[in-house]
Design a protein around this motif. Structure first.
Motif, PDB file in Angstrom:
ATOM      1  N   ALA A 200     -39.925  20.102 -13.534  1.00  0.00           N
ATOM      2  CA  ALA A 200     -39.351  21.312 -14.125  1.00  0.00           C
ATOM      3  C   ALA A 200     -38.026  20.997 -14.816  1.00  0.00           C
ATOM      4  CB  ALA A 200     -39.155  22.372 -13.046  1.00  0.00           C
ATOM      5  N   TYR A 201     -37.237  20.152 -14.191  1.00  0.00           N
ATOM      6  CA  TYR A 201     -35.965  19.730 -14.792  1.00  0.00           C
ATOM      7  C   TYR A 201     -36.201  18.998 -16.109  1.00  0.00           C
ATOM      8  CZ  TYR A 201     -31.932  16.578 -15.401  1.00  0.00           C
ATOM      9  OH  TYR A 201     -30.875  15.848 -15.911  1.00  0.00           O
ATOM     10  N   ALA A 202     -37.181  18.091 -16.131  1.00  0.00           N
ATOM     11  CA  ALA A 202     -37.475  17.336 -17.351  1.00  0.00           C
ATOM     12  C   ALA A 202     -37.923  18.271 -18.474  1.00  0.00           C
ATOM     13  CB  ALA A 202     -38.537  16.281 -17.070  1.00  0.00           C
ATOM     14  N   ARG A 203     -38.748  19.258 -18.146  1.00  0.00           N
ATOM     15  CA  ARG A 203     -39.194  20.211 -19.164  1.00  0.00           C
ATOM     16  C   ARG A 203     -38.027  21.047 -19.694  1.00  0.00           C
ATOM     17  NH1 ARG A 203     -43.847  20.199 -15.832  1.00  0.00           N
ATOM     18  NH2 ARG A 203     -42.993  21.820 -14.477  1.00  0.00           N
ATOM     19  N   TRP A 204     -37.174  21.483 -18.796  1.00  0.00           N
ATOM     20  CA  TRP A 204     -36.011  22.286 -19.203  1.00  0.00           C
ATOM     21  C   TRP A 204     -35.136  21.490 -20.167  1.00  0.00           C
ATOM     22  CZ3 TRP A 204     -30.681  22.131 -18.867  1.00  0.00           C
ATOM     23  CH2 TRP A 204     -29.983  23.336 -18.998  1.00  0.00           C
ATOM     24  N   CYS A 205     -34.895  20.219 -19.856  1.00  0.00           N
ATOM     25  CA  CYS A 205     -34.085  19.370 -20.727  1.00  0.00           C
ATOM     26  C   CYS A 205     -34.764  19.176 -22.086  1.00  0.00           C
ATOM     27  CB  CYS A 205     -33.831  18.017 -20.062  1.00  0.00           C
ATOM     28  SG  CYS A 205     -32.719  18.057 -18.643  1.00  0.00           S
ATOM     29  N   ALA A 206     -36.084  18.928 -22.070  1.00  0.00           N
ATOM     30  CA  ALA A 206     -36.812  18.683 -23.316  1.00  0.00           C
ATOM     31  C   ALA A 206     -36.741  19.891 -24.236  1.00  0.00           C
ATOM     32  CB  ALA A 206     -38.261  18.328 -23.007  1.00  0.00           C
ATOM     33  N   GLU A 207     -36.822  21.074 -23.670  1.00  0.00           N
ATOM     34  CA  GLU A 207     -36.767  22.296 -24.480  1.00  0.00           C
ATOM     35  C   GLU A 207     -35.427  22.452 -25.186  1.00  0.00           C
ATOM     36  OE1 GLU A 207     -37.610  25.310 -21.647  1.00  0.00           O
ATOM     37  OE2 GLU A 207     -39.708  24.696 -21.372  1.00  0.00           O
ATOM     38  N   ARG A 208     -34.396  21.809 -24.664  1.00  0.00           N
ATOM     39  CA  ARG A 208     -33.051  21.936 -25.234  1.00  0.00           C
ATOM     40  C   ARG A 208     -32.593  20.660 -25.930  1.00  0.00           C
ATOM     41  NH1 ARG A 208     -34.291  25.003 -21.399  1.00  0.00           N
ATOM     42  NH2 ARG A 208     -33.420  27.091 -21.123  1.00  0.00           N
ATOM     43  N   GLY A 209     -33.502  19.704 -26.049  1.00  0.00           N
ATOM     44  CA  GLY A 209     -33.155  18.463 -26.707  1.00  0.00           C
ATOM     45  C   GLY A 209     -32.163  17.621 -25.930  1.00  0.00           C
ATOM     46  N   LEU A 210     -32.179  17.754 -24.602  1.00  0.00           N
ATOM     47  CA  LEU A 210     -31.245  17.021 -23.748  1.00  0.00           C
ATOM     48  C   LEU A 210     -31.945  15.837 -23.093  1.00  0.00           C
ATOM     49  CD1 LEU A 210     -29.602  20.097 -21.956  1.00  0.00           C
ATOM     50  CD2 LEU A 210     -28.712  18.829 -23.941  1.00  0.00           C
ATOM     51  N   THR A 211     -31.188  14.785 -22.833  1.00  0.00           N
ATOM     52  CA  THR A 211     -31.733  13.619 -22.144  1.00  0.00           C
ATOM     53  C   THR A 211     -31.597  13.814 -20.641  1.00  0.00           C
ATOM     54  OG1 THR A 211     -31.074  12.167 -23.964  1.00  0.00           O
ATOM     55  CG2 THR A 211     -31.556  11.131 -21.839  1.00  0.00           C
ATOM     56  N   PRO A 212     -32.702  13.795 -19.889  1.00  0.00           N
ATOM     57  CA  PRO A 212     -32.600  13.976 -18.435  1.00  0.00           C
ATOM     58  C   PRO A 212     -31.796  12.853 -17.791  1.00  0.00           C
ATOM     59  CG  PRO A 212     -34.871  14.204 -19.189  1.00  0.00           C
ATOM     60  CD  PRO A 212     -34.095  13.637 -20.336  1.00  0.00           C
ATOM     61  N   LEU A 213     -31.110  13.196 -16.729  1.00  0.00           N
ATOM     62  CA  LEU A 213     -30.365  12.209 -15.952  1.00  0.00           C
ATOM     63  C   LEU A 213     -30.698  12.442 -14.480  1.00  0.00           C
ATOM     64  CD1 LEU A 213     -28.306   9.974 -15.504  1.00  0.00           C
ATOM     65  CD2 LEU A 213     -26.483  11.712 -15.607  1.00  0.00           C
ATOM     66  N   VAL A 214     -31.583  11.615 -13.946  1.00  0.00           N
ATOM     67  CA  VAL A 214     -31.983  11.726 -12.546  1.00  0.00           C
ATOM     68  C   VAL A 214     -31.287  10.633 -11.751  1.00  0.00           C
ATOM     69  CG1 VAL A 214     -33.893  11.680 -10.903  1.00  0.00           C
ATOM     70  CG2 VAL A 214     -34.215  12.716 -13.170  1.00  0.00           C
ATOM     71  N   VAL A 215     -30.469  11.030 -10.804  1.00  0.00           N
ATOM     72  CA  VAL A 215     -29.751  10.092  -9.944  1.00  0.00           C
ATOM     73  C   VAL A 215     -30.540   9.959  -8.649  1.00  0.00           C
ATOM     74  CG1 VAL A 215     -27.593   9.614  -8.721  1.00  0.00           C
ATOM     75  CG2 VAL A 215     -27.550  10.792 -10.941  1.00  0.00           C
ATOM     76  N   PRO A 216     -30.946   8.741  -8.274  1.00  0.00           N
ATOM     77  CA  PRO A 216     -31.796   8.578  -7.087  1.00  0.00           C
ATOM     78  C   PRO A 216     -31.068   8.938  -5.798  1.00  0.00           C
ATOM     79  CG  PRO A 216     -31.109   6.442  -7.935  1.00  0.00           C
ATOM     80  CD  PRO A 216     -30.676   7.450  -8.952  1.00  0.00           C
TER      81      PRO A 216
END
Length: 335
Positions: A200-216
C-alpha cells in the motif's frame, strides 16, 4: 474431523506411508536421523489417518497460536497487540462456554499439532507454508485466522483490518502535516500484514511520483542503527511510519543520536497498542488495529465453525483500524 472407528496404529501409518514402523516412531517423536521430507510425509499421513486425533465428545477447548515465526522461542505475549488479543480471546471463549489454550511459539515444528486435544484453533499471522496449519488441516480441525492466510481455501474465515485504507490514512495525515519524504519502517515478517502495508505504501508513493524508502526493521535493533545511514544522508526523510510495535522507540533513539527533533524535524507514526507511546514526550501518534474486536470476531467465527460446520460469511471479517493523532505527527504550529 475423523469420525468414530478404530484408532490407527503405527503399523497402519507405516503401511500407508511405505516406511518402517521405526521410521514412523522417529518421525512422530522428533528423534532419529530422518530427512525433513520423510519426517513431514509421515506426520502428514498420521494426521490424515487420524492418529492421535480426539474421538468422542468435544473438549470445549479452543487453541490459539502465533505461527508467523513458529519454531522460534520468542515471547509474543510481551507484545501489546498479542497480550491484549489474548485477554480478549480468553474472555470471548469463556462467554461461549469454551476454555482457551495458548501455545508457545517454539512448539511450531513438533508432533503436538497432530495430537492436540482442541475443538478448533485460532492462528495468528499464519505465513506461507505454515507447518502448523498443514497439520491442523490434515486433521480436519476448524481453523480461523487473525490476518489473511497465505493460501485461503473456500470456506476459510479470517479477521483482519483494511491495511490499504489504514496505510493511506496514515500517509495522507503525514502529508497533510507537511511531510514530503516519508519512510516506511518495515520488511521483517512474512505474514500478510507486513506485505499488505508495504504494498500500500509503494502504491501511494507511485501515485505521487515519489521514490519509496523502506528501512528494514530488526527486533534486536533497540538503538535504531538501521536509520543511521538514512538520517545521515542528504534528503533524509522528514517522516516515518513504523509497522511494528518497537519501531517507534527505535526511530526516536536514532533521531536523538543524530540531533533530529520530533516533531519539528521528523514526524512519527507507529502501529502499536502500547500505552507508553501516549505518555512519551512528545506523545507519539499510533495506529490501533483493535485487537480486542479482532479477538471477539475470531472466537465467534471459530465457535460457528465448530458447532455448525460453517461460518457466514466466509472470507475476511473486517475490523477497522484507528489513527490516534498525537503531537509526534503534527508540526508545532499545528497544535
Amino acid at each position: 474431523m475423523p469420525g468414530p472407528g478404530p484408532t490407527p496404529t503405527i503399523a497402519d501409518i507405516a503401511r500407508a506411508a511405505e516406511v518402517s514402523t521405526a521410521t514412523v516412531s522417529h518421525a512422530l517423536n522428533g528423534t532419529g536421523r530422518l530427512g525433513d521430507s520423510t519426517r513431514r510425509r509421515v506426520r502428514e499421513m498420521a494426521a490424515a489417518l487420524g492418529y492421535g486425533a480426539r474421538r468422542g465428545p468435544r473438549t470445549r477447548t479452543l487453541g490459539l497460536a502465533v505461527t508467523t515465526y513458529a519454531g522460534s522461542a520468542w515471547d509474543f505475549a510481551r507484545i501489546a497487540y498479542f497480550s491484549r488479543l489474548l485477554t480478549a480471546a480468553t474472555s470471548a471463549a469463556h462467554a461461549h462456554g469454551y476454555a482457551l489454550t495458548t501455545l508457545p511459539a517454539e512448539r511450531g515444528g513438533e508432533p503436538l499439532w497432530h495430537t492436540l486435544a482442541v475443538d478448533g484453533m485460532l492462528l495468528l499471522d499464519s505465513p506461507e507454508g505454515d507447518p502448523v496449519l498443514r497439520a491442523l488441516r490434515a486433521r480436519g480441525l476448524p481453523v480461523v485466522f487473525d490476518g489473511r492466510p497465505a493460501e485461503p481455501r473456500p470456506g476459510d474465515v479470517w479477521v483482519d483490518n483494511d491495511h490499504e485504507a489504514a496505510t493511506r490514512e496514515v500517509l495522507d495525515h503525514l502529508a497533510a502535516s507537511g511531510a514530503r519524504r516519508i519512510a516506511l519502517h518495515s520488511g521483517y515478517g512474512r505474514e500478510f500484514y507486513t506485505g499488505a502495508v508495504t504494498s500500500a505504501y509503494a502504491r501511494w508513493c507511485a501515485e505521487r511520483g515519489l521514490t519509496p524508502l523502506v528501512v528494514p526493521f530488526d527486533p534486536d535493533d533497540a538503538p535504531g542503527h538501521a536509520f543511521d545511514g538514512v538520517f545521515g544522508a542528504p534528503g533524509r526523510p522528514d517522516a516515518v511510519y513504523c509497522v511494528y510495535d518497537p519501531g517507534g522507540r527505535q526511530v526516536l533513539a536514532a533521531a536523538a543520536r543524530h540531533g533530529i527533533r520530533t516533531p519539528a524535524d521528523l514526524l512519527l507514526v507507529c502501529a502499536s497498542e502500547d500505552p507508553a507511546y501516549a505518555e512519551h514526550e512528545p506523545a507519539v501518534t499510533t495506529v490501533t488495529l483493535n485487537p480486542e474486536r479482532i479477538a471477539v470476531s475470531a472466537v465467534s467465527a471459530l465457535v460457528m465453525l465448530i458447532e455448525s460446520g460453517h461460518a457466514e460469511p466466509a472470507g475476511q471479517w473486517t475490523v477497522p483500524a484507528g489513527l490516534r493523532v498525537r503531537a509526534s505527527s503534527l508540526r508545532p504550529d499545528m497544535y
